[in-house]
Design a protein around this motif. Structure first.
Motif, PDB file in Angstrom:
ATOM      1  N   ILE A  23       0.834  -1.200   0.000  1.00  0.00           N
ATOM      2  CA  ILE A  23       0.000   0.000   0.000  1.00  0.00           C
ATOM      3  C   ILE A  23       0.871   1.253   0.000  1.00  0.00           C
ATOM      4  O   ILE A  23       0.431   2.332  -0.403  1.00  0.00           O
ATOM      5  CB  ILE A  23      -0.939  -0.018   1.231  1.00  0.00           C
ATOM      6  CG1 ILE A  23      -1.868  -1.239   1.175  1.00  0.00           C
ATOM      7  CG2 ILE A  23      -1.742   1.253   1.343  1.00  0.00           C
ATOM      8  CD1 ILE A  23      -2.807  -1.260  -0.013  1.00  0.00           C
ATOM      9  N   GLY A  24       2.116   1.129   0.430  1.00  0.00           N
ATOM     10  CA  GLY A  24       3.060   2.240   0.386  1.00  0.00           C
ATOM     11  C   GLY A  24       3.786   2.372  -0.938  1.00  0.00           C
ATOM     12  O   GLY A  24       4.787   3.080  -1.026  1.00  0.00           O
ATOM     13  N   ASN A  25       3.275   1.689  -1.972  1.00  0.00           N
ATOM     14  CA  ASN A  25       3.834   1.751  -3.331  1.00  0.00           C
ATOM     15  C   ASN A  25       5.153   0.997  -3.469  1.00  0.00           C
ATOM     16  O   ASN A  25       6.051   1.421  -4.196  1.00  0.00           O
ATOM     17  CB  ASN A  25       4.038   3.200  -3.802  1.00  0.00           C
ATOM     18  CG  ASN A  25       2.739   3.923  -4.087  1.00  0.00           C
ATOM     19  OD1 ASN A  25       1.662   3.344  -3.989  1.00  0.00           O
ATOM     20  ND2 ASN A  25       2.836   5.201  -4.431  1.00  0.00           N
ATOM     21  N   LEU A  26       5.256  -0.125  -2.783  1.00  0.00           N
ATOM     22  CA  LEU A  26       6.460  -0.939  -2.923  1.00  0.00           C
ATOM     23  C   LEU A  26       6.513  -1.553  -4.326  1.00  0.00           C
ATOM     24  O   LEU A  26       5.670  -2.377  -4.687  1.00  0.00           O
ATOM     25  CB  LEU A  26       6.485  -2.047  -1.874  1.00  0.00           C
ATOM     26  CG  LEU A  26       7.687  -2.986  -1.912  1.00  0.00           C
ATOM     27  CD1 LEU A  26       8.983  -2.201  -1.662  1.00  0.00           C
ATOM     28  CD2 LEU A  26       7.535  -4.101  -0.891  1.00  0.00           C
ATOM     29  N   GLY A  27       7.479  -1.128  -5.125  1.00  0.00           N
ATOM     30  CA  GLY A  27       7.682  -1.683  -6.455  1.00  0.00           C
ATOM     31  C   GLY A  27       6.814  -1.117  -7.552  1.00  0.00           C
ATOM     32  O   GLY A  27       7.164  -1.208  -8.725  1.00  0.00           O
ATOM     33  N   ARG A  28       5.670  -0.549  -7.188  1.00  0.00           N
ATOM     34  CA  ARG A  28       4.785   0.043  -8.205  1.00  0.00           C
ATOM     35  C   ARG A  28       3.856   1.043  -7.540  1.00  0.00           C
ATOM     36  O   ARG A  28       3.591   0.970  -6.342  1.00  0.00           O
ATOM     37  CB  ARG A  28       3.959  -1.032  -8.918  1.00  0.00           C
ATOM     38  CG  ARG A  28       2.873  -1.656  -8.059  1.00  0.00           C
ATOM     39  CD  ARG A  28       2.068  -2.698  -8.834  1.00  0.00           C
ATOM     40  NE  ARG A  28       0.963  -3.216  -8.027  1.00  0.00           N
ATOM     41  CZ  ARG A  28      -0.276  -2.746  -8.058  1.00  0.00           C
ATOM     42  NH1 ARG A  28      -0.575  -1.729  -8.871  1.00  0.00           N
ATOM     43  NH2 ARG A  28      -1.219  -3.280  -7.309  1.00  0.00           N
ATOM     44  N   GLU A  29       3.366   1.972  -8.342  1.00  0.00           N
ATOM     45  CA  GLU A  29       2.459   2.983  -7.805  1.00  0.00           C
ATOM     46  C   GLU A  29       1.046   2.420  -7.688  1.00  0.00           C
ATOM     47  O   GLU A  29       0.542   1.767  -8.604  1.00  0.00           O
ATOM     48  CB  GLU A  29       2.455   4.225  -8.696  1.00  0.00           C
ATOM     49  CG  GLU A  29       1.688   5.382  -8.094  1.00  0.00           C
ATOM     50  CD  GLU A  29       1.881   6.681  -8.857  1.00  0.00           C
ATOM     51  OE1 GLU A  29       1.340   7.715  -8.396  1.00  0.00           O
ATOM     52  OE2 GLU A  29       2.571   6.666  -9.906  1.00  0.00           O
ATOM     53  N   VAL A  30       0.433   2.653  -6.556  1.00  0.00           N
ATOM     54  CA  VAL A  30      -0.924   2.202  -6.269  1.00  0.00           C
ATOM     55  C   VAL A  30      -1.775   3.437  -6.039  1.00  0.00           C
ATOM     56  O   VAL A  30      -1.374   4.368  -5.340  1.00  0.00           O
ATOM     57  CB  VAL A  30      -0.935   1.308  -5.001  1.00  0.00           C
ATOM     58  CG1 VAL A  30      -2.356   0.883  -4.647  1.00  0.00           C
ATOM     59  CG2 VAL A  30      -0.040   0.104  -5.191  1.00  0.00           C
ATOM     60  N   THR A  31      -2.960   3.475  -6.623  1.00  0.00           N
ATOM     61  CA  THR A  31      -3.835   4.628  -6.425  1.00  0.00           C
ATOM     62  C   THR A  31      -4.515   4.549  -5.062  1.00  0.00           C
ATOM     63  O   THR A  31      -4.606   3.473  -4.454  1.00  0.00           O
ATOM     64  CB  THR A  31      -4.915   4.707  -7.502  1.00  0.00           C
ATOM     65  OG1 THR A  31      -5.819   3.588  -7.352  1.00  0.00           O
ATOM     66  CG2 THR A  31      -4.310   4.676  -8.910  1.00  0.00           C
ATOM     67  N   ASP A  32      -5.011   5.672  -4.603  1.00  0.00           N
ATOM     68  CA  ASP A  32      -5.763   5.687  -3.345  1.00  0.00           C
ATOM     69  C   ASP A  32      -6.975   4.766  -3.434  1.00  0.00           C
ATOM     70  O   ASP A  32      -7.302   4.057  -2.475  1.00  0.00           O
ATOM     71  CB  ASP A  32      -6.219   7.106  -3.013  1.00  0.00           C
ATOM     72  CG  ASP A  32      -5.078   8.025  -2.606  1.00  0.00           C
ATOM     73  OD1 ASP A  32      -3.999   7.512  -2.234  1.00  0.00           O
ATOM     74  OD2 ASP A  32      -5.268   9.258  -2.649  1.00  0.00           O
ATOM     75  N   PRO A  54       6.481   3.715   9.164  1.00  0.00           N
ATOM     76  CA  PRO A  54       6.902   4.939   8.464  1.00  0.00           C
ATOM     77  C   PRO A  54       7.740   4.640   7.219  1.00  0.00           C
ATOM     78  O   PRO A  54       7.723   5.406   6.253  1.00  0.00           O
ATOM     79  CB  PRO A  54       7.736   5.676   9.526  1.00  0.00           C
ATOM     80  CG  PRO A  54       7.203   5.184  10.824  1.00  0.00           C
ATOM     81  CD  PRO A  54       6.842   3.738  10.588  1.00  0.00           C
ATOM     82  N   HIS A  55       8.464   3.529   7.251  1.00  0.00           N
ATOM     83  CA  HIS A  55       9.328   3.149   6.129  1.00  0.00           C
ATOM     84  C   HIS A  55       8.546   2.906   4.845  1.00  0.00           C
ATOM     85  O   HIS A  55       9.083   3.102   3.747  1.00  0.00           O
ATOM     86  CB  HIS A  55      10.102   1.892   6.519  1.00  0.00           C
ATOM     87  CG  HIS A  55      11.011   1.355   5.460  1.00  0.00           C
ATOM     88  ND1 HIS A  55      11.958   2.129   4.821  1.00  0.00           N
ATOM     89  CD2 HIS A  55      11.122   0.104   4.930  1.00  0.00           C
ATOM     90  CE1 HIS A  55      12.623   1.385   3.947  1.00  0.00           C
ATOM     91  NE2 HIS A  55      12.122   0.158   3.991  1.00  0.00           N
ATOM     92  N   TYR A  56       7.306   2.494   4.943  1.00  0.00           N
ATOM     93  CA  TYR A  56       6.529   2.108   3.775  1.00  0.00           C
ATOM     94  C   TYR A  56       6.017   3.342   3.035  1.00  0.00           C
ATOM     95  O   TYR A  56       4.988   3.927   3.376  1.00  0.00           O
ATOM     96  CB  TYR A  56       5.356   1.214   4.171  1.00  0.00           C
ATOM     97  CG  TYR A  56       5.737  -0.036   4.935  1.00  0.00           C
ATOM     98  CD1 TYR A  56       7.019  -0.580   4.853  1.00  0.00           C
ATOM     99  CD2 TYR A  56       4.816  -0.680   5.749  1.00  0.00           C
ATOM    100  CE1 TYR A  56       7.371  -1.719   5.546  1.00  0.00           C
ATOM    101  CE2 TYR A  56       5.159  -1.828   6.451  1.00  0.00           C
ATOM    102  CZ  TYR A  56       6.435  -2.339   6.359  1.00  0.00           C
ATOM    103  OH  TYR A  56       6.780  -3.469   7.061  1.00  0.00           O
ATOM    104  N   GLY A  57       6.782   3.725   2.008  1.00  0.00           N
ATOM    105  CA  GLY A  57       6.417   4.917   1.244  1.00  0.00           C
ATOM    106  C   GLY A  57       6.640   6.192   2.016  1.00  0.00           C
ATOM    107  O   GLY A  57       6.001   7.210   1.747  1.00  0.00           O
ATOM    108  N   ARG A  58       7.572   6.144   2.987  1.00  0.00           N
ATOM    109  CA  ARG A  58       7.889   7.311   3.816  1.00  0.00           C
ATOM    110  C   ARG A  58       6.623   7.945   4.397  1.00  0.00           C
ATOM    111  O   ARG A  58       6.412   9.155   4.330  1.00  0.00           O
ATOM    112  CB  ARG A  58       8.732   8.312   3.041  1.00  0.00           C
ATOM    113  CG  ARG A  58      10.075   7.723   2.613  1.00  0.00           C
ATOM    114  CD  ARG A  58      11.119   8.736   2.276  1.00  0.00           C
ATOM    115  NE  ARG A  58      12.419   8.061   2.059  1.00  0.00           N
ATOM    116  CZ  ARG A  58      13.541   8.686   1.779  1.00  0.00           C
ATOM    117  NH1 ARG A  58      13.565  10.011   1.674  1.00  0.00           N
ATOM    118  NH2 ARG A  58      14.665   8.002   1.613  1.00  0.00           N
ATOM    119  N   GLY A  59       5.795   7.098   4.953  1.00  0.00           N
ATOM    120  CA  GLY A  59       4.574   7.545   5.615  1.00  0.00           C
ATOM    121  C   GLY A  59       3.313   7.335   4.807  1.00  0.00           C
ATOM    122  O   GLY A  59       2.203   7.466   5.338  1.00  0.00           O
TER     123      GLY A  59
END
Length: 333
Positions: A23-32, A54-59
């Protein structure tokens, strides 16, 4: 869904939980919209425990999780997050630490009491809650920090763990422990300090059972719960031993590929997908309070929930129960 208590606390978690790194966009962008769809599907599937950091997508993952849980009654769900990385306003980035288009935050490590409290204050704001049920000290250990770990360990033992206990006494948090990828630091810190729970990634799986050598029995002795992450070992237990398969955040070695081929031959003979066997191994392990399913795709979450809801044939039980036998041996005097 079954619920298990964390340590000696009154926190109870569903035995299947949802991890938010994707959900923090790991590897690909995810929309809201995609993120909310997956959250709602997890909720409809009975999941009431959500883990972030906090590490996951810098918040970003925390922010999205906060948006999802805000309208819910607080007593209906359990949230965990992590400390050790402190976020401060920064610049826009296309990618950072594997996360695509993270929030514009800078990050630095700080395991001291003040650093832990600063990290927690930011998480409380992003998660839109007054308290956090479980806080994990994130990535302490040589696996992440190499030669710099001794300084971080000293900060954690010097003031960090004491601050966590004070925050627990105040009710800001309800339980705390470690969130790591290695067993050595867990054994080290268990001997030095008190904690309620360990989130262990990748070390109690169908493929890698190294936590059974000593850590599981130590946790049992001390009433420390285990939440299991990384149950597919970075993907190889989901994809199988294909070209390009990953293990432990890197391309799998020939030795690992050979081991996974042997496992897959056993699960194929029983008519069970390797990924299903990996899921059932983790969930049925007597040391596991909860297993984390981390994905940003509704279809992937549904596939895993269906696999867990499908009983395994008797032929596959010996493979799954091997970990239970090892646990019993580890607990013997």
């Amino acid at each position: 869904m079954k619920r298990n208590r964390i340590g000696r606390t009154d926190v109870e978690v569903t035995d299947i939980s949802f991890g938010t790194s994707g959900i923090g966009n790991l590897g690909r962008e995810v929309t809201d919209a995609e993120a909310m769809e997956v959250f709602h599907h997890a909720w409809q599937g009975g999941i009431r425990y959500f883990d972030s950091a906090p590490h996951y997508g810098r918040g970003l993952a925390e922010q999205r999780l906060g948006t999802f849980v805000k309208p819910l009654a607080r007593e209906q769900f359990v949230v965990s997050t992590k400390v050790g990385r402190v976020l401060t306003p920064g610049k826009d980035l296309a990618e950072a630490d594997g996360f695509v288009r993270p929030l514009p935050n800078a990050v630095h490590y700080d395991y001291s009491g003040d650093g832990i409290e600063a990290a927690l204050e930011g998480s409380l704001q992003r998660l839109q809650t007054r308290h956090i049920d479980i806080v994990f000290v994130h990535d302490i250990g040589c696996y992440t920090h190499g030669g710099d770990n001794e300084g971080h360990r000293a900060a954690l033992l010097g003031s960090g763990m004491d601050r966590l206990q004070k925050l627990k006494d105040k009710g800001t948090i309800r339980a705390y422990g470690l969130g790591v990828n290695e067993t050595g630091i867990c054994l080290d810190l268990l001997r030095e300090t008190e904690m309620d729970v360990i989130l262990l990634a990748g070390r109690l799986t169908l493929l890698d059972r190294s936590a059974e050598n000593e850590l599981v029995s130590e946790c049992r002795k001390r009433s420390v719960s285990l939440v299991l992450g990384g149950i597919f070992n970075s993907g190889i237990l989901a994809t199988g031993p294909v070209d390009g398969a990953w293990f432990d955040y890197a391309p799998a070695s020939s030795d690992i590929l050979q081991k996974v081929r042997a496992l897959k031959a056993q699960t194929d003979a029983a008519g069970v997908p390797l990924a299903s066997a990996a899921l059932h191994f983790a969930r049925s392990h007597p040391a596991a309070a909860s297993i984390l399913l981390g994905t940003a795709r509704r279809s992937s979450l549904q596939r895993n929930l269906e696999a867990l809801a499908t009983p395994l044939p008797p032929e596959c039980q010996t493979l799954i129960q091997a970990g239970q036998h090892a646990l019993r041996r580890a607990g013997e005097p």
